[in-house]
Every structure is written in structure tokens, then in C-alpha cells.
Design a protein around this motif. Structure first.
Motif, mmCIF file in Angstrom:
data_model
loop_
_atom_site.group_PDB
_atom_site.id
_atom_site.type_symbol
_atom_site.label_atom_id
_atom_site.label_comp_id
_atom_site.label_asym_id
_atom_site.label_seq_id
_atom_site.Cartn_x
_atom_site.Cartn_y
_atom_site.Cartn_z
ATOM 1 N N SER A 14 -6.133 9.938 -7.936
ATOM 2 C CA SER A 14 -4.669 10.089 -7.865
ATOM 3 C C SER A 14 -3.977 9.215 -8.897
ATOM 4 O O SER A 14 -3.022 9.644 -9.554
ATOM 5 C CB SER A 14 -4.158 9.737 -6.470
ATOM 6 N N ASN A 15 -4.441 7.991 -9.061
ATOM 7 C CA ASN A 15 -3.854 7.087 -10.049
ATOM 8 C C ASN A 15 -4.091 7.609 -11.471
ATOM 9 O O ASN A 15 -3.204 7.537 -12.326
ATOM 10 C CB ASN A 15 -4.417 5.674 -9.911
ATOM 11 N N PHE A 16 -5.290 8.136 -11.720
ATOM 12 C CA PHE A 16 -5.598 8.702 -13.032
ATOM 13 C C PHE A 16 -4.640 9.853 -13.343
ATOM 14 O O PHE A 16 -4.061 9.909 -14.421
ATOM 15 C CB PHE A 16 -7.050 9.185 -13.083
ATOM 16 N N VAL A 17 -4.472 10.756 -12.404
ATOM 17 C CA VAL A 17 -3.586 11.911 -12.600
ATOM 18 C C VAL A 17 -2.159 11.445 -12.857
ATOM 19 O O VAL A 17 -1.482 11.946 -13.762
ATOM 20 C CB VAL A 17 -3.668 12.873 -11.399
ATOM 21 N N LYS A 18 -1.688 10.481 -12.103
ATOM 22 C CA LYS A 18 -0.332 9.944 -12.283
ATOM 23 C C LYS A 18 -0.164 9.380 -13.696
ATOM 24 O O LYS A 18 0.839 9.625 -14.359
ATOM 25 C CB LYS A 18 -0.055 8.862 -11.240
ATOM 26 N N ASP A 19 -1.161 8.658 -14.181
ATOM 27 C CA ASP A 19 -1.094 8.069 -15.520
ATOM 28 C C ASP A 19 -1.142 9.145 -16.609
ATOM 29 O O ASP A 19 -0.434 9.060 -17.606
ATOM 30 C CB ASP A 19 -2.239 7.077 -15.728
ATOM 31 N N ILE A 20 -1.974 10.162 -16.422
ATOM 32 C CA ILE A 20 -2.118 11.235 -17.410
ATOM 33 C C ILE A 20 -0.829 12.046 -17.527
ATOM 34 O O ILE A 20 -0.377 12.376 -18.626
ATOM 35 C CB ILE A 20 -3.308 12.155 -17.034
ATOM 36 N N VAL A 21 -0.222 12.361 -16.401
ATOM 37 C CA VAL A 21 1.014 13.155 -16.388
ATOM 38 C C VAL A 21 2.127 12.443 -17.164
ATOM 39 O O VAL A 21 2.987 13.091 -17.757
ATOM 40 C CB VAL A 21 1.430 13.463 -14.930
ATOM 41 N N ALA A 22 2.088 11.129 -17.212
ATOM 42 C CA ALA A 22 3.140 10.352 -17.878
ATOM 43 C C ALA A 22 3.017 10.333 -19.402
ATOM 44 O O ALA A 22 3.941 9.900 -20.084
ATOM 45 C CB ALA A 22 3.135 8.917 -17.343
ATOM 46 N N LEU A 23 1.892 10.802 -19.945
ATOM 47 C CA LEU A 23 1.682 10.755 -21.393
ATOM 48 C C LEU A 23 2.131 12.071 -22.041
ATOM 49 O O LEU A 23 1.517 13.117 -21.811
ATOM 50 C CB LEU A 23 0.215 10.475 -21.712
ATOM 51 N N PRO A 24 3.169 12.048 -22.862
ATOM 52 C CA PRO A 24 3.705 13.296 -23.424
ATOM 53 C C PRO A 24 2.753 13.992 -24.395
ATOM 54 O O PRO A 24 2.859 15.201 -24.599
ATOM 55 C CB PRO A 24 4.994 12.857 -24.125
ATOM 56 N N GLU A 25 1.842 13.268 -25.003
ATOM 57 C CA GLU A 25 0.895 13.889 -25.932
ATOM 58 C C GLU A 25 -0.061 14.837 -25.214
ATOM 59 O O GLU A 25 -0.586 15.773 -25.811
ATOM 60 C CB GLU A 25 0.055 12.818 -26.663
ATOM 61 N N ILE A 26 -0.289 14.594 -23.928
ATOM 62 C CA ILE A 26 -1.180 15.442 -23.140
ATOM 63 C C ILE A 26 -0.351 16.592 -22.587
ATOM 64 O O ILE A 26 0.513 16.403 -21.739
ATOM 65 C CB ILE A 26 -1.848 14.650 -22.000
ATOM 66 N N ILE A 27 -0.630 17.803 -23.085
ATOM 67 C CA ILE A 27 0.167 18.954 -22.665
ATOM 68 C C ILE A 27 -0.522 19.764 -21.574
ATOM 69 O O ILE A 27 0.119 20.584 -20.925
ATOM 70 C CB ILE A 27 0.566 19.847 -23.848
ATOM 71 N N GLU A 28 -1.825 19.559 -21.388
ATOM 72 C CA GLU A 28 -2.551 20.224 -20.312
ATOM 73 C C GLU A 28 -3.635 19.286 -19.811
ATOM 74 O O GLU A 28 -4.214 18.519 -20.587
ATOM 75 C CB GLU A 28 -3.199 21.534 -20.800
ATOM 76 N N CYS A 29 -3.903 19.356 -18.526
ATOM 77 C CA CYS A 29 -4.962 18.557 -17.911
ATOM 78 C C CYS A 29 -5.614 19.400 -16.835
ATOM 79 O O CYS A 29 -4.924 19.957 -15.972
ATOM 80 C CB CYS A 29 -4.397 17.273 -17.315
ATOM 81 N N TYR A 30 -6.940 19.494 -16.901
ATOM 82 C CA TYR A 30 -7.692 20.282 -15.935
ATOM 83 C C TYR A 30 -8.733 19.403 -15.260
ATOM 84 O O TYR A 30 -9.424 18.633 -15.923
ATOM 85 C CB TYR A 30 -8.406 21.455 -16.627
ATOM 86 N N ASN A 31 -8.859 19.525 -13.957
ATOM 87 C CA ASN A 31 -9.945 18.907 -13.205
ATOM 88 C C ASN A 31 -11.113 19.890 -13.293
ATOM 89 O O ASN A 31 -10.986 21.047 -12.891
ATOM 90 C CB ASN A 31 -9.502 18.691 -11.763
ATOM 91 N N ILE A 32 -12.222 19.451 -13.875
ATOM 92 C CA ILE A 32 -13.329 20.363 -14.160
ATOM 93 C C ILE A 32 -14.612 19.921 -13.466
ATOM 94 O O ILE A 32 -14.735 18.788 -13.011
ATOM 95 C CB ILE A 32 -13.572 20.487 -15.684
#
Length: 153
Positions: free
Chosen positions: A83-101
Motif C-alpha cells: 500500500s505504501n509503495f502504491v501511494k508513493d508511485i501514484v505521487a510521481l508524475p513521470e509514472i503514467i501507468e503502473c501495473y501489479n504483475i
């Protein structure tokens, strides 16, 4: 999709091609009057088939000409860590997509930056500060062969 008829599907096809098309022009393409087309669009929005309208920007003109896919493996998999990882990733504008794989890595990130120097800065000053990242693997896009936002049906 079972609740959609041929006309609904045609409306969706046209809106995927150009979401900026006005109802009058869309009705003309479908050989219908404006009111039923407008009502169908509103129903498709209300029922969640259309989730939002966007403008697609030219990445190069926006100084985001380099696409990088970065696979991330976490050190541990406790619920709060993820959950903390996802919260941190969502805050970075350079990351436009994130998938749990599934597989060797836990997440796949799609990152847009200006160039290799920008990516190095992103990794060193942003991505590396996120807790619990155990391993990353970056894949650099040399050329875009196919890119579509439209769903085929």
C-alpha cells in the motif's frame, strides 16, 4: 456488453476515434437525429461504458520523448508495504501507468521522461527513495510500433 446494440457500439467506435465530435455530426454519421444519439451517449456514460474524455498529447512536444518500462520487485510483500509503495508511485508524475504483475517482478511502471539524463535523475532522486524496492529492471523503448487507446469490439 450484452446490453449494447449495434448503434451503441457504433457510437462508442466514433467517440474512441474522436471524443470531441459534436452530437449533431455523430448523429449524421449514424443517420439518426440528435436527441436519441444524445440520450444514448448519456446512458453510456451513466452505465459506465464511457468513463471519461481526454485529449491525447504529443509526448515529444511535451518534452517526454523517452518511454521506459521499469519492472520493480519488492523486498517484502506485507499488505502495508504494498500500500505504501502504491501511494508513493501514484505521487510521481513521470509514472503514467503502473501495473501489479505476476512473475519475476511485482510491478511494471510506464515512465515518460525527456531523455536518458532525465531518467537517471528520476531513478536517483525519486524512484530510489521509495522504501522496500528490492530490485528494478529498466527497458528503454527504441521505437513505438503500435499505440492505440481504442478497444476493438
Amino acid at each position: 456488453m450484452e446490453n449494447l446494440d449495434k448503434t451503441d457500439l457504433e457510437i462508442l467506435r466514433h467517440l474512441q476515434e474522436d471524443s470531441n465530435i459534436n452530437t449533431k455530426d455523430l448523429a449524421s454519421k449514424l443517420f439518426l437525429t440528435v436527441t436519441p444519439v444524445y440520450e444514448r451517449i448519456k446512458r453510456l456514460e451513466r452505465d459506465g461504458y464511457i468513463t471519461k474524455y481526454v485529449a491525447l498529447l504529443d509526448k515529444k512536444k511535451m518534452n517526454c520523448g523517452m518511454t521506459v518500462f521499469c519492472n520493480v520487485r519488492l523486498k517484502e510483500h506485507a499488505k502495508n508495504v504494498g500500500s505504501n509503495f502504491v501511494k508513493d508511485i501514484v505521487a510521481l508524475p513521470e509514472i503514467i501507468e503502473c501495473y501489479n504483475i505476476a512473475g519475476d517482478y511485482d510491478f511494471m511502471l510506464k515512465i515518460l521522461v525527456q531523455d536518458m539524463t532525465s531518467y537517471q535523475d528520476f531513478v536517483m532522486n525519486k524512484l530510489s527513495t521509495i522504501e522496500n524496492i528490492g530490485n528494478t529492471n529498466s527497458i528503454f523503448v527504441m521505437g513505438e510500433i503500435k499505440h492505440s487507446t481504442a478497444l476493438e469490439f
